[in-house]
Design a protein around this motif. Structure first.
Motif, PDB file in Angstrom:
ATOM      1  N   LEU A   1       6.217   3.189   9.702  1.00  0.00           N
ATOM      2  CA  LEU A   1       5.454   3.363   8.422  1.00  0.00           C
ATOM      3  C   LEU A   1       4.112   3.703   8.283  1.00  0.00           C
ATOM      4  CD1 LEU A   1       6.715  -0.473   7.173  1.00  0.00           C
ATOM      5  CD2 LEU A   1       7.610   2.046   6.605  1.00  0.00           C
ATOM      6  N   ARG A   2       3.426   3.493   9.339  1.00  0.00           N
ATOM      7  CA  ARG A   2       2.144   4.021   9.640  1.00  0.00           C
ATOM      8  C   ARG A   2       1.983   5.493   9.540  1.00  0.00           C
ATOM      9  NH1 ARG A   2       0.203   7.393  13.460  1.00  0.00           N
ATOM     10  NH2 ARG A   2       1.234   6.380  14.969  1.00  0.00           N
ATOM     11  N   GLU A   3       2.970   6.169  10.319  1.00  0.00           N
ATOM     12  CA  GLU A   3       3.186   7.635  10.150  1.00  0.00           C
ATOM     13  C   GLU A   3       3.381   8.317   8.741  1.00  0.00           C
ATOM     14  OE1 GLU A   3       5.316   8.370  14.570  1.00  0.00           O
ATOM     15  OE2 GLU A   3       6.597   8.234  12.792  1.00  0.00           O
TER      16      GLU A   3
ATOM     17  N   LYS B   1       1.033  -1.133   0.059  1.00  0.00           N
ATOM     18  CA  LYS B   1      -0.067   0.054  -0.023  1.00  0.00           C
ATOM     19  C   LYS B   1       0.959   1.237   0.053  1.00  0.00           C
ATOM     20  CE  LYS B   1      -3.131   2.848   2.821  1.00  0.00           C
ATOM     21  NZ  LYS B   1      -3.735   2.628   4.193  1.00  0.00           N
ATOM     22  N   LEU B   2       1.932   1.303   0.882  1.00  0.00           N
ATOM     23  CA  LEU B   2       2.888   2.476   0.927  1.00  0.00           C
ATOM     24  C   LEU B   2       3.773   2.464  -0.359  1.00  0.00           C
ATOM     25  CD1 LEU B   2       4.017   2.116   4.503  1.00  0.00           C
ATOM     26  CD2 LEU B   2       2.299   3.398   3.518  1.00  0.00           C
ATOM     27  N   HIS B   3       4.079   1.479  -1.024  1.00  0.00           N
ATOM     28  CA  HIS B   3       4.790   1.487  -2.057  1.00  0.00           C
ATOM     29  C   HIS B   3       4.111   2.429  -3.388  1.00  0.00           C
ATOM     30  CE1 HIS B   3       7.501   0.054  -5.521  1.00  0.00           C
ATOM     31  NE2 HIS B   3       6.278  -0.440  -6.028  1.00  0.00           N
ATOM     32  N   LYS B   4       2.640   1.801  -3.432  1.00  0.00           N
ATOM     33  CA  LYS B   4       2.058   2.631  -4.050  1.00  0.00           C
ATOM     34  C   LYS B   4       1.683   4.062  -4.179  1.00  0.00           C
ATOM     35  CE  LYS B   4      -1.836   0.046  -4.174  1.00  0.00           C
ATOM     36  NZ  LYS B   4      -3.177  -0.608  -4.560  1.00  0.00           N
ATOM     37  N   GLN B   5       2.035   4.477  -2.841  1.00  0.00           N
ATOM     38  CA  GLN B   5       1.914   5.799  -2.565  1.00  0.00           C
ATOM     39  C   GLN B   5       3.386   6.490  -3.043  1.00  0.00           C
ATOM     40  OE1 GLN B   5       0.413   6.783   1.324  1.00  0.00           O
ATOM     41  NE2 GLN B   5      -0.954   5.194   1.339  1.00  0.00           N
ATOM     42  N   GLY B   6       4.334   5.877  -3.302  1.00  0.00           N
ATOM     43  CA  GLY B   6       5.527   6.374  -3.843  1.00  0.00           C
ATOM     44  C   GLY B   6       6.607   6.406  -2.636  1.00  0.00           C
ATOM     45  N   ILE B   7       6.219   5.794  -1.437  1.00  0.00           N
ATOM     46  CA  ILE B   7       6.960   5.685  -0.193  1.00  0.00           C
ATOM     47  C   ILE B   7       8.128   4.562  -0.580  1.00  0.00           C
ATOM     48  CG2 ILE B   7       7.301   5.112   2.107  1.00  0.00           C
ATOM     49  CD1 ILE B   7       4.255   6.350   2.445  1.00  0.00           C
ATOM     50  N   LYS B   8       9.552   4.864  -0.115  1.00  0.00           N
ATOM     51  CA  LYS B   8      10.488   3.878  -0.275  1.00  0.00           C
ATOM     52  C   LYS B   8      10.680   3.054   0.955  1.00  0.00           C
ATOM     53  CE  LYS B   8      13.027   6.284  -3.956  1.00  0.00           C
ATOM     54  NZ  LYS B   8      14.356   7.107  -4.228  1.00  0.00           N
ATOM     55  N   VAL B   9       9.843   2.068   1.068  1.00  0.00           N
ATOM     56  CA  VAL B   9       9.740   1.160   2.342  1.00  0.00           C
ATOM     57  C   VAL B   9      10.841   0.758   2.789  1.00  0.00           C
ATOM     58  CG1 VAL B   9       8.484  -0.670   3.433  1.00  0.00           C
ATOM     59  CG2 VAL B   9       7.214   0.840   1.723  1.00  0.00           C
ATOM     60  N   SER B  10      11.820  -0.003   1.934  1.00  0.00           N
ATOM     61  CA  SER B  10      12.908  -0.679   2.313  1.00  0.00           C
ATOM     62  C   SER B  10      13.938   0.417   2.692  1.00  0.00           C
ATOM     63  CB  SER B  10      13.404  -1.463   1.428  1.00  0.00           C
ATOM     64  OG  SER B  10      13.640  -0.535  -0.040  1.00  0.00           O
ATOM     65  N   ASP B  11      14.117   1.494   2.273  1.00  0.00           N
ATOM     66  CA  ASP B  11      14.946   2.458   2.664  1.00  0.00           C
ATOM     67  C   ASP B  11      14.610   3.147   4.333  1.00  0.00           C
ATOM     68  OD1 ASP B  11      16.212   2.503   0.410  1.00  0.00           O
ATOM     69  OD2 ASP B  11      15.391   4.386  -0.357  1.00  0.00           O
ATOM     70  N   GLU B  12      13.464   3.225   4.359  1.00  0.00           N
ATOM     71  CA  GLU B  12      12.814   3.756   5.688  1.00  0.00           C
ATOM     72  C   GLU B  12      12.997   2.706   6.804  1.00  0.00           C
ATOM     73  OE1 GLU B  12      11.557   6.423   7.054  1.00  0.00           O
ATOM     74  OE2 GLU B  12      11.724   7.622   5.172  1.00  0.00           O
ATOM     75  N   THR B  13      12.912   1.248   6.408  1.00  0.00           N
ATOM     76  CA  THR B  13      13.033   0.200   7.416  1.00  0.00           C
ATOM     77  C   THR B  13      14.387   0.062   7.863  1.00  0.00           C
ATOM     78  OG1 THR B  13      13.053  -1.497   5.788  1.00  0.00           O
ATOM     79  CG2 THR B  13      10.903  -0.937   6.758  1.00  0.00           C
ATOM     80  N   ALA B  14      15.299   0.126   6.829  1.00  0.00           N
ATOM     81  CA  ALA B  14      16.541   0.037   7.075  1.00  0.00           C
ATOM     82  C   ALA B  14      17.399   1.063   7.937  1.00  0.00           C
ATOM     83  CB  ALA B  14      17.525  -0.035   5.737  1.00  0.00           C
ATOM     84  N   ARG B  15      16.892   2.109   7.640  1.00  0.00           N
ATOM     85  CA  ARG B  15      17.205   3.562   8.475  1.00  0.00           C
ATOM     86  C   ARG B  15      16.594   3.252  10.134  1.00  0.00           C
ATOM     87  NH1 ARG B  15      14.965   7.545  10.466  1.00  0.00           N
ATOM     88  NH2 ARG B  15      12.886   7.607   9.341  1.00  0.00           N
ATOM     89  N   ILE B  16      15.470   2.724   9.967  1.00  0.00           N
ATOM     90  CA  ILE B  16      14.999   2.582  11.686  1.00  0.00           C
ATOM     91  C   ILE B  16      16.002   1.496  12.126  1.00  0.00           C
ATOM     92  CG2 ILE B  16      13.201   1.843  12.953  1.00  0.00           C
ATOM     93  CD1 ILE B  16      11.241   2.768  10.614  1.00  0.00           C
TER      94      ILE B  16
END
Length: 551
Positions: free
Chosen positions: A405-407, A370-385
């Motif tokens: 991710l929810r934020e 769902k976030l990917h379809k919004q253009g959010i780079k999920v893997s980058d965010e999770t790796a940073r966390i």
């Protein structure tokens, strides 16, 4: 240590070693795990065979471990150059000793504890057991310093009787069993290395983690030809916060986790039906909201996770089942809010207003998409966390990822996000669908039949060891598709809890448990029954090993 053992009976050998090991506290997460490993290494090096072959005892450090914990290995060869190999393995850590209260100073002193329980009148059964002289008390006495002692005594037997068997025996002692299992997980690489470099043919692995009565009056001794698995399904619930004066216009996430808890916790309908096996229902291990101080705003998020045992089901099947329950919980909470809001409006003579208590339900994989379809780079965010929270408790780190991710969600609304967190224990059992499995099962059956006939002991063979065990990590039955579903729904699997599932499946060692026997593991009344554990168990393992290697 060898000089104290060489002229002793088998029972005395096991008792001496058990006492020696219990005296060193090896509480999970402390330097005691390092100290007990060193003690076991020293015991092994005192055996004449290893004095002559010092390179056949070695250690393997756990990578990146802050305590520098290590696995201890030893290897011996029989009379002929056979590549058949069995593995003796045990864990060397224990739980803590706070439950001993004022007796903490003697929690690792079997002699003083025995004296205490001889005079302890609060429990007549335990007092009588202490007075009988057949029981040893102390932290780790049954879980599982006595198991380590049994393997060491048998290793000494096989060293002194190398003319009676062919093949090889590998002994390994692993730390970190009581929570993350990283000792045995690390050992998978070492076992694969040995197999590749030495052309070893692994026939079986014998664990001797403790067994106990399954019900009052149960005297059966259980032999397990496999290990139950464990998942930790987690629920992240995002509600709608509000002032307590307007409570029914919000959506309290604790109401949702409470409903999930009601539907899942100790629900026997969620357990698998495996004939002849003891199956354990899911159990709540954590439930709380995320408020960290008092105010009159309702909570925004709430966390919940469960111990969920698996026997033949896959992580994918469990996830699908829990998602349906999550949808049901969301529906139930919505109906309850609608009912209470209607009553509130009527009692206060207020007009009804449009208010929604709908919730979306996602698996972690679905939410990431769902976030990917919004253009959010999920893997980058999770790796940073993960990089910014390297010391965070692993389960809370998974929740931190989901919360972040929810934020970022541009279409955020109340929801339940379902994911997995560590630990993950694969399930396996001796299928009996190949010559090797038939050989091992036949050896086990022959030995226990002999024992039942001559010593009137009552045995029962079952598939799944009912408690968590390192044996889970020596074999794995799930398919690539099932493993993929697990990893896709486990935040940052490779960085937080990288179980080498494909290596475990490749290793594929049948993992059996012929356990020491006792009661009250993880309690301050922990004790091991000496006649069975110190004599019968080592003889059972000795006979099974001989039959397996010499067949």
């Amino acid at each position: 240590m060898y000089n104290d053992l060489k002229n002793a009976t088998i029972s005395d050998q096991v008792e001496k070693l058990t006492t020696c090991l219990v005296e060193t506290l090896s509480i999970n997460g402390t330097k005691g795990e390092v100290e007990i490993a060193k003690k076991i290494e020293n015991i092994l090096r005192s055996f004449p065979y290893f004095e002559e072959n010092p390179n056949q005892v070695w250690v393997q450090y756990l990578p990146g471990d802050r305590l520098e914990r290590k696995n201890v290995f030893a290897r011996i060869k029989g009379k002929e150059d056979s590549k058949k190999t069995i593995v003796f393995h045990s864990h060397i850590d224990t739980v803590g000793i706070n439950d001993y209260g004022e007796l903490k100073p003697i929690a690792n002193n079997p002699e003083k504890l025995l004296d205490f329980f001889k005079g302890w009148e609060s429990n007549k059964e335990i007092q009588e057991q202490a007075q009988s002289g057949d029981w040893m008390f102390g932290r780790g006495s049954v879980d599982m310093k006595s198991g380590v002692a049994v393997h060491l005594v048998n290793l000494l037997f096989f060293i002194e009787n190398r003319d009676q068997w062919s093949g090889e025996i590998i002994f390994m002692a692993n730390p970190v069993e009581e929570n993350q299992h990283t000792g045995v997980i690390t050992a998978v690489d070492e076992l694969l290395r040995l197999r590749k470099e030495e052309n070893l043919e692994y026939i079986a692995a014998f664990n001797n983690d403790y067994i106990a009565p399954l019900y009052p009056g149960d005297t059966t001794k259980y032999i397990y030809t496999g290990a139950g698995g464990k998942l930790l399904p987690c629920f992240y619930v995002y509600g709608r916060e509000t002032h307590v004066g307007q409570t029914l216009t919000g959506l309290d996430p604790t109401s949702v986790t409470s409903e999930l808890n009601r539907l899942i916790n100790n629900n026997m309908e969620l357990t698998e039906q495996v004939e002849g096996e003891m199956v354990i229902p899911p159990t709540t291990l954590y439930q709380r909201d995320t408020k960290d101080f008092y105010n009159v705003q309702t909570a925004t998020t709430s966390y919940l996770y469960f111990n969920f045992m698996i026997y033949e089901s896959s992580p994918k099947e469990v996830l699908e089942k829990l998602k349906k329950i999550s949808i049901a919980a969301a529906t139930n909470v919505k109906k309850q809010y609608e009912k209470q809001y209607d009553l509130f409006s009527k009692k206060n003579n207020l007009p009804l207003s449009s208010c929604s208590w709908d919730m979306e339900v996602y698996s972690f994989e679905e939410y990431c998409y769902k976030l990917h379809k919004q253009g959010i780079k999920v893997s980058d965010e999770t790796a940073r966390i993960v990089a910014n929270n390297s010391n965070m408790e692993p389960r809370m780190l998974c929740y931190e990822i989901v919360n972040r991710l929810r934020e970022l969600d541009q279409q955020v609304q109340p929801c339940i996000i379902l994911f997995y967190a560590p630990p993950y224990c694969p399930h396996n059992y001796l299928k009996g669908d190949c010559e090797r499995d038939d050989l091992v099962l036949r050896a086990v059956e022959e030995v226990i039949n002999e024992e039942e006939h001559f010593n009137k002991e009552n045995f029962e063979i079952r598939k799944f060891f009912p408690f968590l065990t390192d044996s889970s990590y020596l074999s794995l039955h799930d398919t690539d598709e099932e493993i993929s579903s697990l990893i896709s729904n486990f935040p940052e699997w490779e960085k937080i809890y990288d179980v080498p599932v494909h290596k475990i499946r490749d290793l594929n060692i049948p993992a059996l448990n012929i356990g020491v026997y006792g009661e009250d593991a993880h309690r301050w009344t922990e004790r091991v029954y000496k006649p069975y554990s110190f004599k019968t168990v080592p003889l059972l393992l000795r006979k099974m090993s001989l039959k397996t290697l010499n067949s």
